[in-house]
Motif scaffolding. Sequence first.
Motif, mmCIF file in Angstrom:
data_model
loop_
_atom_site.group_PDB
_atom_site.id
_atom_site.type_symbol
_atom_site.label_atom_id
_atom_site.label_comp_id
_atom_site.label_asym_id
_atom_site.label_seq_id
_atom_site.Cartn_x
_atom_site.Cartn_y
_atom_site.Cartn_z
ATOM 1 N N GLU A 94 0.829 -1.194 0.000
ATOM 2 C CA GLU A 94 0.000 0.000 0.000
ATOM 3 C C GLU A 94 0.867 1.248 0.000
ATOM 4 O O GLU A 94 1.995 1.245 0.480
ATOM 5 N N GLY A 95 0.297 2.309 -0.557
ATOM 6 C CA GLY A 95 0.986 3.571 -0.537
ATOM 7 C C GLY A 95 0.833 4.244 0.811
ATOM 8 O O GLY A 95 -0.145 4.033 1.528
ATOM 9 N N LYS A 96 1.803 5.069 1.153
ATOM 10 C CA LYS A 96 1.765 5.814 2.409
ATOM 11 C C LYS A 96 2.300 7.215 2.190
ATOM 12 O O LYS A 96 3.074 7.470 1.264
ATOM 13 N N ILE A 97 1.893 8.101 3.068
ATOM 14 C CA ILE A 97 2.451 9.446 3.052
ATOM 15 C C ILE A 97 3.857 9.376 3.637
ATOM 16 O O ILE A 97 4.051 8.976 4.773
ATOM 17 N N ARG A 98 4.828 9.764 2.830
ATOM 18 C CA ARG A 98 6.216 9.737 3.279
ATOM 19 C C ARG A 98 6.627 11.078 3.883
ATOM 20 O O ARG A 98 7.441 11.138 4.811
ATOM 21 N N SER A 99 6.083 12.178 3.358
ATOM 22 C CA SER A 99 6.546 13.494 3.780
ATOM 23 C C SER A 99 5.452 14.533 3.529
ATOM 24 O O SER A 99 4.685 14.413 2.567
ATOM 25 N N LEU A 100 5.377 15.540 4.403
ATOM 26 C CA LEU A 100 4.408 16.633 4.265
ATOM 27 C C LEU A 100 5.155 17.963 4.316
ATOM 28 O O LEU A 100 6.076 18.137 5.115
ATOM 29 N N TYR A 358 3.645 6.579 -11.617
ATOM 30 C CA TYR A 358 2.572 7.183 -12.415
ATOM 31 C C TYR A 358 1.200 6.555 -12.180
ATOM 32 O O TYR A 358 0.251 6.833 -12.911
ATOM 33 N N ASP A 359 1.083 5.722 -11.152
ATOM 34 C CA ASP A 359 -0.228 5.180 -10.816
ATOM 35 C C ASP A 359 -1.207 6.295 -10.469
ATOM 36 O O ASP A 359 -2.412 6.192 -10.695
ATOM 37 N N GLU A 360 -0.673 7.406 -9.945
ATOM 38 C CA GLU A 360 -1.514 8.533 -9.540
ATOM 39 C C GLU A 360 -2.215 9.204 -10.719
ATOM 40 O O GLU A 360 -3.161 9.969 -10.537
ATOM 41 N N ASP A 361 -1.763 8.931 -11.940
ATOM 42 C CA ASP A 361 -2.373 9.545 -13.127
ATOM 43 C C ASP A 361 -3.851 9.206 -13.271
ATOM 44 O O ASP A 361 -4.599 9.959 -13.900
ATOM 45 N N THR A 362 -4.267 8.071 -12.711
ATOM 46 C CA THR A 362 -5.664 7.640 -12.872
ATOM 47 C C THR A 362 -6.499 7.814 -11.606
ATOM 48 O O THR A 362 -7.660 7.407 -11.576
ATOM 49 N N TRP A 363 -5.913 8.403 -10.554
ATOM 50 C CA TRP A 363 -6.686 8.592 -9.330
ATOM 51 C C TRP A 363 -7.722 9.697 -9.532
ATOM 52 O O TRP A 363 -7.438 10.744 -10.111
ATOM 53 N N LYS A 364 -8.932 9.459 -9.045
ATOM 54 C CA LYS A 364 -9.978 10.484 -9.078
ATOM 55 C C LYS A 364 -10.417 10.892 -7.666
ATOM 56 O O LYS A 364 -10.736 12.047 -7.433
ATOM 57 N N THR A 365 -10.448 9.931 -6.757
ATOM 58 C CA THR A 365 -10.739 10.215 -5.350
ATOM 59 C C THR A 365 -9.820 9.353 -4.485
ATOM 60 O O THR A 365 -9.683 8.151 -4.735
ATOM 61 N N LYS A 367 -8.460 8.521 -0.316
ATOM 62 C CA LYS A 367 -8.733 8.657 1.109
ATOM 63 C C LYS A 367 -7.452 8.317 1.867
ATOM 64 O O LYS A 367 -6.841 7.255 1.643
ATOM 65 N N PHE A 368 -7.031 9.222 2.725
ATOM 66 C CA PHE A 368 -5.840 9.002 3.553
ATOM 67 C C PHE A 368 -6.299 8.500 4.920
ATOM 68 O O PHE A 368 -7.039 9.182 5.630
ATOM 69 N N MET A 453 0.236 7.916 7.096
ATOM 70 C CA MET A 453 -1.122 7.570 6.671
ATOM 71 C C MET A 453 -1.075 6.735 5.390
ATOM 72 O O MET A 453 -0.241 6.964 4.504
ATOM 73 N N SER A 454 -1.994 5.770 5.279
ATOM 74 C CA SER A 454 -2.065 4.956 4.063
ATOM 75 C C SER A 454 -2.915 5.657 3.016
ATOM 76 O O SER A 454 -3.768 6.500 3.331
ATOM 77 N N VAL A 455 -2.663 5.311 1.767
ATOM 78 C CA VAL A 455 -3.373 5.906 0.633
ATOM 79 C C VAL A 455 -4.349 4.888 0.075
ATOM 80 O O VAL A 455 -3.953 3.824 -0.420
ATOM 81 N N ASP A 456 -5.634 5.188 0.149
ATOM 82 C CA ASP A 456 -6.681 4.316 -0.379
ATOM 83 C C ASP A 456 -7.300 4.988 -1.597
ATOM 84 O O ASP A 456 -7.936 6.050 -1.482
ATOM 85 N N VAL A 457 -7.100 4.395 -2.768
ATOM 86 C CA VAL A 457 -7.659 4.956 -4.004
ATOM 87 C C VAL A 457 -9.116 4.510 -4.111
ATOM 88 O O VAL A 457 -9.418 3.355 -4.381
ATOM 89 N N VAL A 458 -10.021 5.447 -3.903
ATOM 90 C CA VAL A 458 -11.447 5.137 -3.865
ATOM 91 C C VAL A 458 -12.032 5.076 -5.271
ATOM 92 O O VAL A 458 -12.905 4.244 -5.572
ATOM 93 N N GLU A 459 -11.554 5.949 -6.150
ATOM 94 C CA GLU A 459 -12.117 6.024 -7.502
ATOM 95 C C GLU A 459 -11.003 6.330 -8.499
ATOM 96 O O GLU A 459 -10.091 7.101 -8.214
ATOM 97 N N ARG A 460 -11.097 5.703 -9.660
ATOM 98 C CA ARG A 460 -10.151 5.949 -10.743
ATOM 99 C C ARG A 460 -10.874 6.457 -11.980
ATOM 100 O O ARG A 460 -12.083 6.268 -12.133
ATOM 101 N N GLY A 461 -10.128 7.093 -12.865
ATOM 102 C CA GLY A 461 -10.711 7.600 -14.105
ATOM 103 C C GLY A 461 -9.673 8.346 -14.920
ATOM 104 O O GLY A 461 -8.482 8.354 -14.590
ATOM 105 N N GLN A 462 -10.126 8.978 -15.975
ATOM 106 C CA GLN A 462 -9.238 9.710 -16.871
ATOM 107 C C GLN A 462 -9.202 11.185 -16.505
ATOM 108 O O GLN A 462 -10.144 11.722 -15.936
#
Length: 468
Positions: A94-100, A358-365, A367-368, A453-462
């Motif tokens: 799973e993805g996590k927040i590494r730095s803020l 580049y997985d983030e390219d398709t994230w739409k929503t 949740k941390f 915090m973990s990164v939960d991809v709730v919705e994907r899209g273009q």
Amino acid sequence: MESAAEAVRGVPASASASVSAMRMGTGVSAGGIFLVLVTICVFLLPALIYFPPTPPSRSDALLQTHALAGVAPSQSGLKKRKKQGRESSAGSKEGKIRSLWVYPVKSCKGIEVAQAKVLPSGLEFDRLYTLAQLKSPFPVSLDASTEEKTRHEWAFVTQRQYPRLATVQVDLYLPDIVKSKFTGQIFNPAEAFIVLRFPWQERGWQGKLDWLVAKLGRGRHALPEKEIVLPVAFPTGAEIAENGYKYEEVRIWKDTVTALNMEAELPKELPQYLGVSNKLGIFRVDPARLRQVYRCAPTKAEAGYQPVTGFQDAYPLHLLNLSSVRDLETKIEKDEELTFLDPRRFRANIIVDGVDAYDEDTWKTVKFKPAPSATRREETTCHVSCRTVRCKMPNVDPDSGLRHPVEPDKSLRKHRDVDEGAKHNGCLGMQLTPLFDKVDSLDSMESWLEVGMSVDVVERGQHKYIAQ
């Protein structure tokens, strides 16, 4: 020779003793002077370190009643990036927040934090101020009116024009209840302050003294500095009048917003240091006059409130994926000026790791979600509004303020021309709009982000970028 020897032998004993005594006395005197000098230095150096021969700085005074915000460099989430390599990149669970990061003054150095409050306009303390220059219209047509030819406007400045902004240090001082009980109060202990620092050495003896004090007080690599103290809280009407602040329009890209010009706080040395020839001002965003965000952001009906932002480029939050940075790094031609691709060049608020490049390219929503050891238990949801279209600003080294002639801009345009709405531009990172459960008023809308915090991809899209 005999006559000379006889002459020497003929010297009275008393005279010879006097000469010997004089020679011996001269030797003792020089040694005594040396010992005195050494003694003075031994006692003087510690005194100069603890009691420098200059007045204490304003930041020194702040430390008496306030705590310096931010993560210690030794605890940075990005410190061991090269050693960790790809340990948490592709293939992780799973993805996590590494730095803020927050950037209280636009385009100046950022502050890494362990946790941050999320407001509708972005992270708390982020882009509260921007520097701006007063520009005349150019070019103007021959038939332009006198008013058009003489009209001036305030326009924000960034590292794109003045890369030395990257070397302007920004510190955030937060109230410390314990400290304020036991020390005098030069600054209001209930308020937070921002301190800007930039290298500056005066000419002549004053400059030499400042140089010596900097070395003695802060180490051999330290340089003399100028400081600017700014309040975090928006000034009251009385403070505005007392200090000569003015409401004026300032342009942020194609948006024009009314903000508070506090140029009276700027020393004359800052534009000289940055290389700004025009008049320089510093603007505080007015919380009652935030910029409304449309384009790719969720509508008011979708978000439950009208998305807004302050002095950010376009959207409230900026997310970067470390795996994507590492992948782009492999495509960049390195040289002495750019040995590795520092993620700080991209000035993101949220830096995540543990997901594919580049997985983030398709994230739409997204949740941390808090980690089991987190200090806060609430989740934070964000609308992923669009990709971040890159200019040449990441070419500036975040430490030295030197601009690389081509990279990473060249590689971004070559390998990350991926958005139909931003042809021939490189994209890296995503722009986010925070979403809230309670949307009664802007003042009541807040959530939290925390490293781990973990990164939960709730919705994907273009995605398709919409330009201003």
